[in-house]
Design a protein around this motif. Structure first.
Motif, PDB file in Angstrom:
ATOM      1  N   ASP A 351       0.833  -1.204   0.000  1.00  0.00           N
ATOM      2  CA  ASP A 351       0.000   0.000   0.000  1.00  0.00           C
ATOM      3  C   ASP A 351       0.866   1.252   0.000  1.00  0.00           C
ATOM      4  OD1 ASP A 351      -2.198  -1.720   0.201  1.00  0.00           O
ATOM      5  OD2 ASP A 351      -2.145  -1.678   2.388  1.00  0.00           O
ATOM      6  N   LEU A 352       1.978   1.207   0.726  1.00  0.00           N
ATOM      7  CA  LEU A 352       2.870   2.361   0.801  1.00  0.00           C
ATOM      8  C   LEU A 352       3.590   2.585  -0.535  1.00  0.00           C
ATOM      9  CD1 LEU A 352       4.930   3.620   3.657  1.00  0.00           C
ATOM     10  CD2 LEU A 352       6.195   3.075   1.596  1.00  0.00           C
ATOM     11  N   LEU A 353       4.058   1.497  -1.159  1.00  0.00           N
ATOM     12  CA  LEU A 353       4.761   1.622  -2.435  1.00  0.00           C
ATOM     13  C   LEU A 353       3.846   2.141  -3.545  1.00  0.00           C
ATOM     14  CD1 LEU A 353       6.886  -1.654  -2.319  1.00  0.00           C
ATOM     15  CD2 LEU A 353       7.791   0.678  -2.339  1.00  0.00           C
ATOM     16  N   ALA A 354       2.544   1.987  -3.357  1.00  0.00           N
ATOM     17  CA  ALA A 354       1.596   2.493  -4.350  1.00  0.00           C
ATOM     18  C   ALA A 354       1.467   4.011  -4.292  1.00  0.00           C
ATOM     19  CB  ALA A 354       0.229   1.845  -4.128  1.00  0.00           C
ATOM     20  N   HIS A 355       1.922   4.635  -3.210  1.00  0.00           N
ATOM     21  CA  HIS A 355       1.780   6.089  -3.060  1.00  0.00           C
ATOM     22  C   HIS A 355       2.690   6.799  -4.064  1.00  0.00           C
ATOM     23  CE1 HIS A 355       1.631  10.077  -1.286  1.00  0.00           C
ATOM     24  NE2 HIS A 355       0.624   9.671  -0.519  1.00  0.00           N
ATOM     25  N   PRO A 356       2.180   7.794  -4.775  1.00  0.00           N
ATOM     26  CA  PRO A 356       2.991   8.459  -5.823  1.00  0.00           C
ATOM     27  C   PRO A 356       4.207   9.199  -5.291  1.00  0.00           C
ATOM     28  CG  PRO A 356       0.911   9.617  -5.451  1.00  0.00           C
ATOM     29  CD  PRO A 356       0.815   8.323  -4.718  1.00  0.00           C
ATOM     30  N   ASN A 357       4.232   9.553  -4.010  1.00  0.00           N
ATOM     31  CA  ASN A 357       5.371  10.306  -3.475  1.00  0.00           C
ATOM     32  C   ASN A 357       6.551   9.420  -3.081  1.00  0.00           C
ATOM     33  OD1 ASN A 357       4.139  12.723  -3.896  1.00  0.00           O
ATOM     34  ND2 ASN A 357       3.561  13.088  -1.769  1.00  0.00           N
ATOM     35  N   VAL A 358       6.360   8.104  -3.103  1.00  0.00           N
ATOM     36  CA  VAL A 358       7.496   7.201  -2.849  1.00  0.00           C
ATOM     37  C   VAL A 358       8.324   7.122  -4.126  1.00  0.00           C
ATOM     38  CG1 VAL A 358       8.208   4.851  -2.292  1.00  0.00           C
ATOM     39  CG2 VAL A 358       6.271   5.862  -1.093  1.00  0.00           C
ATOM     40  N   LYS A 359       9.571   7.537  -4.044  1.00  0.00           N
ATOM     41  CA  LYS A 359      10.433   7.641  -5.227  1.00  0.00           C
ATOM     42  C   LYS A 359      11.493   6.551  -5.300  1.00  0.00           C
ATOM     43  CE  LYS A 359       8.278  11.433  -6.279  1.00  0.00           C
ATOM     44  NZ  LYS A 359       7.262  11.409  -7.371  1.00  0.00           N
ATOM     45  N   LEU A 360      11.781   5.899  -4.174  1.00  0.00           N
ATOM     46  CA  LEU A 360      12.868   4.915  -4.147  1.00  0.00           C
ATOM     47  C   LEU A 360      12.638   3.924  -3.023  1.00  0.00           C
ATOM     48  CD1 LEU A 360      15.765   3.849  -4.827  1.00  0.00           C
ATOM     49  CD2 LEU A 360      16.645   5.619  -3.296  1.00  0.00           C
ATOM     50  N   PHE A 361      12.952   2.669  -3.303  1.00  0.00           N
ATOM     51  CA  PHE A 361      12.836   1.597  -2.314  1.00  0.00           C
ATOM     52  C   PHE A 361      14.231   1.030  -2.066  1.00  0.00           C
ATOM     53  CE2 PHE A 361      11.077  -2.970  -1.594  1.00  0.00           C
ATOM     54  CZ  PHE A 361      11.202  -2.819  -0.229  1.00  0.00           C
ATOM     55  N   ILE A 362      14.728   1.134  -0.822  1.00  0.00           N
ATOM     56  CA  ILE A 362      15.978   0.484  -0.419  1.00  0.00           C
ATOM     57  C   ILE A 362      15.596  -0.845   0.201  1.00  0.00           C
ATOM     58  CG2 ILE A 362      18.082   0.658   0.946  1.00  0.00           C
ATOM     59  CD1 ILE A 362      17.773   3.663   0.961  1.00  0.00           C
ATOM     60  N   THR A 363      16.080  -1.950  -0.372  1.00  0.00           N
ATOM     61  CA  THR A 363      15.580  -3.274  -0.023  1.00  0.00           C
ATOM     62  C   THR A 363      16.699  -4.296   0.040  1.00  0.00           C
ATOM     63  OG1 THR A 363      14.163  -5.096  -0.823  1.00  0.00           O
ATOM     64  CG2 THR A 363      15.101  -3.641  -2.474  1.00  0.00           C
ATOM     65  N   HIS A 364      16.424  -5.414   0.727  1.00  0.00           N
ATOM     66  CA  HIS A 364      17.372  -6.534   0.753  1.00  0.00           C
ATOM     67  C   HIS A 364      17.251  -7.399  -0.497  1.00  0.00           C
ATOM     68  CE1 HIS A 364      13.594  -8.212   1.918  1.00  0.00           C
ATOM     69  NE2 HIS A 364      14.058  -9.418   2.142  1.00  0.00           N
ATOM     70  N   GLY A 365      16.200  -7.191  -1.275  1.00  0.00           N
ATOM     71  CA  GLY A 365      16.064  -7.926  -2.529  1.00  0.00           C
ATOM     72  C   GLY A 365      15.266  -9.201  -2.430  1.00  0.00           C
ATOM     73  N   GLY A 366      14.434  -9.349  -1.390  1.00  0.00           N
ATOM     74  CA  GLY A 366      13.558 -10.513  -1.310  1.00  0.00           C
ATOM     75  C   GLY A 366      12.546 -10.509  -2.444  1.00  0.00           C
ATOM     76  N   ASN A 367      12.009 -11.685  -2.773  1.00  0.00           N
ATOM     77  CA  ASN A 367      11.124 -11.800  -3.918  1.00  0.00           C
ATOM     78  C   ASN A 367       9.838 -11.000  -3.746  1.00  0.00           C
ATOM     79  OD1 ASN A 367      10.536 -13.047  -6.534  1.00  0.00           O
ATOM     80  ND2 ASN A 367       8.917 -14.113  -5.437  1.00  0.00           N
TER      81      ASN A 367
END
Length: 523
Positions: A351-367
């Protein structure tokens, strides 16, 4: 007459399906990310009108209609007895680390799962009951002993993988896996490898195959026989009696692969229409005029376990950004936190990643995380730690929507450089949006696909027509090694025969042209 009988049987099956099938699934591994996928399958099928029973260590707060949970109370606590919470930042990837992880999983997990799940009172009671099920749906993840539930309940067996295909899933349906362009899921190789990467990939895959077949499967057979001493089917028969394998991946996220018809991609099964965010998160994102960087290391890897030096490097780099940062951090106390950083122990990620103001995701790379990020068209900075994370991030880097940041290389400078590179170079967001468009462009959604194929198996009595004839072949036959051996033998015979004949002909001709003694008579 035959046509009328067939029509009658079809109508009976349709009526039976209209009443809803009974479906059982079990999650013995205890992994939260795996549970998310398992419960997604269960909820989708319950929503289609089937009666679903899910055996899980995680109790849900709210259960949908037609959905029942049998909770493995105490499983998680018992699994951690005497071990303490693991710090996954201590794990090392690469060939050596992946080999160690493989041997550890094969050696420890079958016995642990039998002890914690198959001997759990709630599972024992279910096995002793007179309940009936039409389908047993199981994750293919060190779970072969649990396949016996299908024969116990006289049900069709369907398995799923929380990531893509692997040795564990391929052998169930006879799926080819050429190591020339398909990397082992524990290695960081994509579908385009150098010679030495192909060499290592092939060697590692064969090592996995030998260990799996000679050591691991006999262990699972032992626990299968313990759990189901009166089994109608042997362990070997049950392993070949799998109707479908679902994969939580999609070719737009990995690469095109040669699947048999009963191996189905349903990448993004956990995805749903975005729900309203909690008020505090919504306000934080709505008011972020410069955008938001979201940082999460998944459900198993805890950001609070980061070494203090690495943690401070992130904070210093974040403090120099004009964007806001939302960090899934599991401790309410985070010293030296700059004003543009907000922490939360839990976040509704998709739900958060769907928000238009999220510009970048820092992640561990899980599927799960990479799928959700790309579904919503968000570029990434990946920090892979173990498992399939290295491969997922490497594919993301090659596709141009992510940068990789190794844990050992983390500093204020490297974090700042990677984050600013992805934020300020529009190609990363553009490539992520391109993949998002491709991922969404499907004839059926992953949820519709799951419902269709499960009901297909029910309509067609396990759907044996989908099964590959490769399942009846030995490894030597499947690889045609016996054929190549005979070809080689024939080639050797032909070459040897020709050499023999050539020598004989040469000697005969030489003797005619050169009589005994090697001297010609004088005139």
């Amino acid at each position: 007459m035959a046509g009328r009988v067939a029509l009658g049987l079809l109508l009976i099956s349709i009526v039976a399906l209209a009443e809803g099938a009974r479906i059982l699934t079990i999650l013995p591994s205890g992994g939260k990310s795996h549970d998310i996928i398992a419960t997604a399958f269960g909820r989708v099928l319950a929503g289609a009108g089937h009666d679903v029973t899910v055996i899980t260590p995680y109790a849900s707060k709210k259960l949908p209609k037609n959905y029942r949970e049998i909770v493995l109370t105490g499983l998680l606590e018992k699994a951690m007895e005497g071990q303490g919470a693991p710090n996954f930042f201590d794990w090392k990837g690469g060939v050596i680390g992946s080999s160690f992880m493989l041997v550890m999983m094969y050696g420890m997990m079958p016995g642990k799962m039998y002890e914690l799940a198959m001997e759990h009172p709630n599972v024992v009671n279910l096995l002793k009951s007179d309940e009936k099920f039409d389908v047993v749906l199981l994750e293919s993840f060190i779970t072969e002993q649990f396949y016996g539930l299908a024969q116990h309940f006289d049900a069709h067996l369907i398995t799923f993988s929380a990531f893509g295909n692997s040795l564990w899933t391929n052998g169930l349906v006879g799926c080819p896996h050429p190591t020339s362009h398909l990397g082992h899921f524990l290695l960081s190789y994509t579908d385009r490898m150098t010679f030495w990467e192909r060499f290592i990939n092939t060697a590692f895959t064969e090592f996995d195959r030998i260990y799996y077949n000679w050591f691991y499967l006999p262990t699972q057979k032992k626990y299968y026989d313990l759990a189901f001493p009166n089994a109608k089917q042997s362990f070997e028969q049950q392993m070949k009696n799998v109707s479908l394998v679902f994969l939580n991946t999609h070719f737009t996220l990995s690469s095109p692969r040669p699947y048999p018809p009963n191996m189905i991609e349903v990448g993004g099964i956990q995805m749903d229409d975005p729900k309203p965010l909690p008020k505090d998160l919504k306000t934080y994102l709505d008011e972020a005029t410069e955008g938001v960087v979201y940082f999460c290391m998944g459900s198993n890897i805890k950001s609070k376990d980061l070494p203090p030096v690495k943690r401070d490097a992130f904070l210093k780099a974040f403090g120099k950004l004009k964007q806001r940062v939302l960090w899934k951090f599991e401790d309410e106390n985070l010293p030296n936190k700059p004003g543009n950083v907000k922490i939360s122990p839990w976040v509704p990620q998709s739900d958060l990643l769907a928000h238009p103001n999220v510009k970048l995701f820092i992640t561990h790379g899980g599927n799960l995380g990479t799928t959700e990020s790309l579904y919503h068209g968000k570029p990434m900075v990946g920090i892979p730690i173990f498992g399939d994370q290295m491969m997922n991030i490497e594919k993301s880097v090659r596709a141009g929507y992510a940068l990789r940041l190794d844990l050992d290389d983390i500093s204020e400078e490297t974090v700042g450089r990677a984050v600013n590179k992805v934020l300020n170079d529009p190609s990363y967001a553009r490539n992520a949006k391109l993949v998002s468009d491709r991922l969404r462009d499907q004839p059926m959604t992953p949820r519709q696909t799951v419902v269709y194929w499960v009901e297909y198996v029910l309509r067609h009595g396990g759907a044996p027509q989908l099964r590959s004839p490769a399942m009846e072949l030995s490894y030597l036959q499947y690889k045609s090694l016996d054929v190549y051996a005979v070809m080689l033998l024939l080639l050797v015979v032909i070459v040897a025969t020709n050499v023999f004949l050539a020598k004989k002909l040469y000697r005969k001709v030489f003797r005619k042209s050169c009589p005994a003694g090697g001297k010609q008579k004088k005139a």
